[in-house]
Design a protein around this motif. Structure first.
Motif, mmCIF file in Angstrom:
data_model
loop_
_atom_site.group_PDB
_atom_site.id
_atom_site.type_symbol
_atom_site.label_atom_id
_atom_site.label_comp_id
_atom_site.label_asym_id
_atom_site.label_seq_id
_atom_site.Cartn_x
_atom_site.Cartn_y
_atom_site.Cartn_z
ATOM 1 N N LYS A 4 0.835 -1.204 0.000
ATOM 2 C CA LYS A 4 0.000 0.000 0.000
ATOM 3 C C LYS A 4 0.869 1.253 0.000
ATOM 4 N N LYS A 5 2.039 1.161 0.634
ATOM 5 C CA LYS A 5 2.951 2.307 0.691
ATOM 6 C C LYS A 5 3.902 2.335 -0.507
ATOM 7 N N ASN A 6 4.284 1.156 -1.003
ATOM 8 C CA ASN A 6 5.271 1.040 -2.084
ATOM 9 C C ASN A 6 4.645 0.318 -3.273
ATOM 10 N N ARG A 7 3.898 1.034 -4.061
ATOM 11 C CA ARG A 7 3.133 0.417 -5.143
ATOM 12 C C ARG A 7 3.997 -0.188 -6.238
ATOM 13 N N LYS A 8 5.178 0.323 -6.446
ATOM 14 C CA LYS A 8 6.008 -0.134 -7.562
ATOM 15 C C LYS A 8 7.010 -1.220 -7.178
ATOM 16 N N ASP A 9 6.858 -1.803 -6.017
ATOM 17 C CA ASP A 9 7.752 -2.863 -5.561
ATOM 18 C C ASP A 9 7.284 -4.188 -6.166
ATOM 19 N N PHE A 10 7.781 -4.484 -7.352
ATOM 20 C CA PHE A 10 7.273 -5.623 -8.101
ATOM 21 C C PHE A 10 7.786 -6.958 -7.562
ATOM 22 N N GLY A 11 8.939 -6.951 -6.930
ATOM 23 C CA GLY A 11 9.437 -8.176 -6.310
ATOM 24 C C GLY A 11 8.549 -8.627 -5.166
ATOM 25 N N THR A 12 8.140 -7.679 -4.360
ATOM 26 C CA THR A 12 7.236 -7.992 -3.255
ATOM 27 C C THR A 12 5.869 -8.415 -3.779
ATOM 28 N N THR A 13 5.437 -7.786 -4.878
ATOM 29 C CA THR A 13 4.158 -8.162 -5.478
ATOM 30 C C THR A 13 4.176 -9.624 -5.906
ATOM 31 N N ARG A 14 5.273 -10.031 -6.518
ATOM 32 C CA ARG A 14 5.387 -11.417 -6.968
ATOM 33 C C ARG A 14 5.420 -12.377 -5.788
ATOM 34 N N SER A 15 6.149 -12.033 -4.744
ATOM 35 C CA SER A 15 6.210 -12.919 -3.574
ATOM 36 C C SER A 15 4.850 -12.996 -2.879
ATOM 37 N N LEU A 16 4.100 -11.901 -2.892
ATOM 38 C CA LEU A 16 2.755 -11.917 -2.318
ATOM 39 C C LEU A 16 1.844 -12.852 -3.113
ATOM 40 N N GLN A 17 1.944 -12.808 -4.431
ATOM 41 C CA GLN A 17 1.131 -13.692 -5.272
ATOM 42 C C GLN A 17 1.490 -15.154 -5.034
ATOM 43 N N LYS A 18 2.772 -15.444 -4.853
ATOM 44 C CA LYS A 18 3.192 -16.814 -4.583
ATOM 45 C C LYS A 18 2.673 -17.297 -3.230
ATOM 46 N N LEU A 19 2.702 -16.424 -2.220
ATOM 47 C CA LEU A 19 2.193 -16.787 -0.893
ATOM 48 C C LEU A 19 0.689 -17.058 -0.926
ATOM 49 N N VAL A 20 -0.039 -16.230 -1.659
ATOM 50 C CA VAL A 20 -1.483 -16.429 -1.769
ATOM 51 C C VAL A 20 -1.770 -17.767 -2.445
ATOM 52 N N GLY A 21 -0.980 -18.122 -3.455
ATOM 53 C CA GLY A 21 -1.145 -19.407 -4.129
ATOM 54 C C GLY A 21 -0.850 -20.583 -3.213
ATOM 55 N N LYS A 22 0.201 -20.463 -2.415
ATOM 56 C CA LYS A 22 0.532 -21.530 -1.463
ATOM 57 C C LYS A 22 -0.589 -21.720 -0.453
ATOM 58 N N ARG A 23 -1.103 -20.602 0.063
ATOM 59 C CA ARG A 23 -2.191 -20.687 1.043
ATOM 60 C C ARG A 23 -3.435 -21.292 0.410
ATOM 61 N N ARG A 24 -3.714 -20.930 -0.837
ATOM 62 C CA ARG A 24 -4.879 -21.469 -1.542
ATOM 63 C C ARG A 24 -4.760 -22.985 -1.706
ATOM 64 N N ARG A 25 -3.550 -23.457 -2.053
ATOM 65 C CA ARG A 25 -3.350 -24.901 -2.213
ATOM 66 C C ARG A 25 -3.524 -25.636 -0.893
ATOM 67 N N LEU A 26 -3.044 -25.065 0.205
ATOM 68 C CA LEU A 26 -3.237 -25.692 1.516
ATOM 69 C C LEU A 26 -4.709 -25.716 1.903
ATOM 70 N N LEU A 27 -5.433 -24.636 1.602
ATOM 71 C CA LEU A 27 -6.865 -24.605 1.900
ATOM 72 C C LEU A 27 -7.617 -25.632 1.061
ATOM 73 N N ASP A 28 -7.220 -25.791 -0.201
ATOM 74 C CA ASP A 28 -7.840 -26.813 -1.052
ATOM 75 C C ASP A 28 -7.583 -28.216 -0.505
#
Length: 91
Positions: free
Chosen positions: A46-70
């Protein structure tokens, strides 16, 4: 640091499996850890909108959590419902 060993220990004790407080591999404890990290990274982005590395790691974490929930849905729906309610992931 936002996630030190004390905070991890607290998360695992609170959301870990009923068998052992030190069970760090249970899906519930992993989902709780991922949820904590996701909320932290979301605040950072929210503070650093252009931090694309963090954006990618966030997407990977959400995917991991989704797979565990599945996985939890397939194996034990009551545990899934309990962790969803406890963490407030779904509305």
């Amino acid at each position: 640091m936002y996630l030190d060993s004390e905070k991890k220990k607290e998360l695992f004790e609170k959301h870990g499996n009923a068998k052992s407080a030190t069970d760090t591999g249970s899906p519930e404890s992993q989902i709780a850890l991922f949820t904590y990290r996701i909320s932290h990274l979301t605040e950072h982005l929210k503070k650093n909108r252009k931090d694309f590395g963090t954006t990618r790691s966030l997407q990977k974490l959400v995917g991991k959590r989704r797979r565990l929930l599945d996985y939890l849905i397939k194996t034990d729906i009551t545990r899934y419902r309990a962790i969803i309610k406890e963490l407030g992931i779904r509305r």
